[in-house]
Design an enzyme around this catalytic site. Sequence first.
Site, PDB file in Angstrom:
ATOM      1  N   SER A  67       0.830  -1.206   0.000  1.00  0.00           N
ATOM      2  CA  SER A  67       0.000   0.000   0.000  1.00  0.00           C
ATOM      3  C   SER A  67       0.862   1.253   0.000  1.00  0.00           C
ATOM      4  O   SER A  67       1.967   1.256   0.561  1.00  0.00           O
ATOM      5  CB  SER A  67      -0.861  -0.024   1.270  1.00  0.00           C
ATOM      6  OG  SER A  67      -1.415   1.242   1.509  1.00  0.00           O
ATOM      7  N   TYR A 109      -2.000  -1.130  10.849  1.00  0.00           N
ATOM      8  CA  TYR A 109      -2.272  -1.703   9.519  1.00  0.00           C
ATOM      9  C   TYR A 109      -1.087  -1.443   8.585  1.00  0.00           C
ATOM     10  O   TYR A 109      -0.556  -2.357   7.944  1.00  0.00           O
ATOM     11  CB  TYR A 109      -3.555  -1.096   8.921  1.00  0.00           C
ATOM     12  CG  TYR A 109      -3.659  -1.310   7.432  1.00  0.00           C
ATOM     13  CD1 TYR A 109      -3.920  -2.575   6.909  1.00  0.00           C
ATOM     14  CD2 TYR A 109      -3.442  -0.254   6.528  1.00  0.00           C
ATOM     15  CE1 TYR A 109      -3.972  -2.778   5.535  1.00  0.00           C
ATOM     16  CE2 TYR A 109      -3.488  -0.451   5.168  1.00  0.00           C
ATOM     17  CZ  TYR A 109      -3.756  -1.710   4.683  1.00  0.00           C
ATOM     18  OH  TYR A 109      -3.797  -1.919   3.322  1.00  0.00           O
ATOM     19  N   LYS A 133       1.978  -3.913   6.595  1.00  0.00           N
ATOM     20  CA  LYS A 133       2.393  -3.888   5.181  1.00  0.00           C
ATOM     21  C   LYS A 133       3.906  -3.704   5.082  1.00  0.00           C
ATOM     22  O   LYS A 133       4.580  -4.389   4.318  1.00  0.00           O
ATOM     23  CB  LYS A 133       1.678  -2.761   4.425  1.00  0.00           C
ATOM     24  CG  LYS A 133       0.187  -2.963   4.262  1.00  0.00           C
ATOM     25  CD  LYS A 133      -0.115  -4.140   3.361  1.00  0.00           C
ATOM     26  CE  LYS A 133      -1.579  -4.484   3.306  1.00  0.00           C
ATOM     27  NZ  LYS A 133      -1.875  -5.811   2.754  1.00  0.00           N
TER      28      LYS A 133
END
Length: 332
Positions: A124, A148, A152
């Site tokens: 991302s 989050y 990643k």
Amino acid sequence: MKVLVTGGAGYIGSHTCIELLKSGYEIVIMDNYSNSSPDVISVIEKLSGKAFPVYECDMLDYDGFGKIFKENKIDAVIHFAGLKAVGESVSKPLEYYNNNLTGTIKLLRLMKHRNVKKLVFSSSATVYGMNNTAPFREDMPLSTTNPYGTTKLMIETILKDLCFAEKDWKVALLRYFNPIGAHPSGLIGENPNGIPNNLMPYIMKVAVGKLPCLSIYGDDYPTPDGTGVRDYIHVCDLAAGHIKALEKLDRIQGAEAYNLGTGKGSSVLEVVHAFEKASGKKVNYKIAPRRPGDIAECYADVSKAKTELGWEAKYSLDDMCRDNWNFIKNQK
Ligand code: NAD
Ligand code: UFG
């Protein structure tokens, strides 16, 4: 070539499965449906005219996951499965680290065990953090602001370390910018339950009268109209990017990162107006304070994906809004 698609029933996974089948790949889908529905599978079958194996399985279930590799001769994996809500990750960090990190490590151990060493990973733009200036390039320093995003970045690091240690792995780290849009058939798209966190799902709920008013988080950013600028990309363009990444894998040395964006930023107000034009509906909004953790501008330098993958986005913001409206107007 047979591709295992983890999270294949999800928003980006389902669109990519259609593109894979259209391009002649065989697929195997695995999903625990924690953020999707088995109904999507029949839509993928209908739109592609093809049948394929589907496993309801959790990434954390090593034996269940292993059965998929035993029963299918997998050549490569596209790894979408993961939890993705930024706010939720702040309140439930253990859930996010366990699901995204432990699940990915289990997948990698199985792949190694079965000698499947080609992987396309859903990363991302969040890994560019708050300290870079757009357009973001793949070689910029990386950092994150929430659990989050950290999952990643940690998975990217794990994959780079793995590729350093074992030279036969070939990994594409695809850094998505802001995926919106829906399949032109209107049969699949993103329609989260409850109050959405992301801009486009929120706009759609206001347009269909399910929510009264959009809060625009800040109109005093140093951007042309003061509202936040993002690189919105059509989910079908993203899906096509995965095919290009798969084609490239044989020629990749180790782990290579690619931005998947349009390279063009649009402000919140531009998105609101484009959606109003596409839908013919008024989107009520009010200006609210800035959302913590947001940056003013986030858009991609897309030259690496263009040169090395031979991929670039085709759809405009108007196309994205048209397809979003086409999808949402038929939803209950
Ligand atoms: P999504 O939630 O629609 O799809 C993810 C799928 O993974 C869902 O179907 C969910 O049920 C499944 N899943 C989650 N945990 C699982 C587990 N433990 N075992 C099996 N299946 C599991 O999300 P999406 O928007 O399609 O995103 C796909 C990937 O792309 C995610 O990894 C996400 O973090 C990443 N990504 C998304 C965006 C975005 O804005 N949509 C942006 C950048 C990166
Ligand atoms: N926004 C509003 N009101 C809302 C929701 C969003 O004004 O109700 C604004 C935000 O402030 C931002 C823009 O709309 O300026 C886009 O916000 P989103 O929440 O849709 O998307 P983000 O850019 O914040 O983050 C998304 C994903 C992340 C991912 C990132 C980059 O949620 O997971 O894109 O890919 F990391």
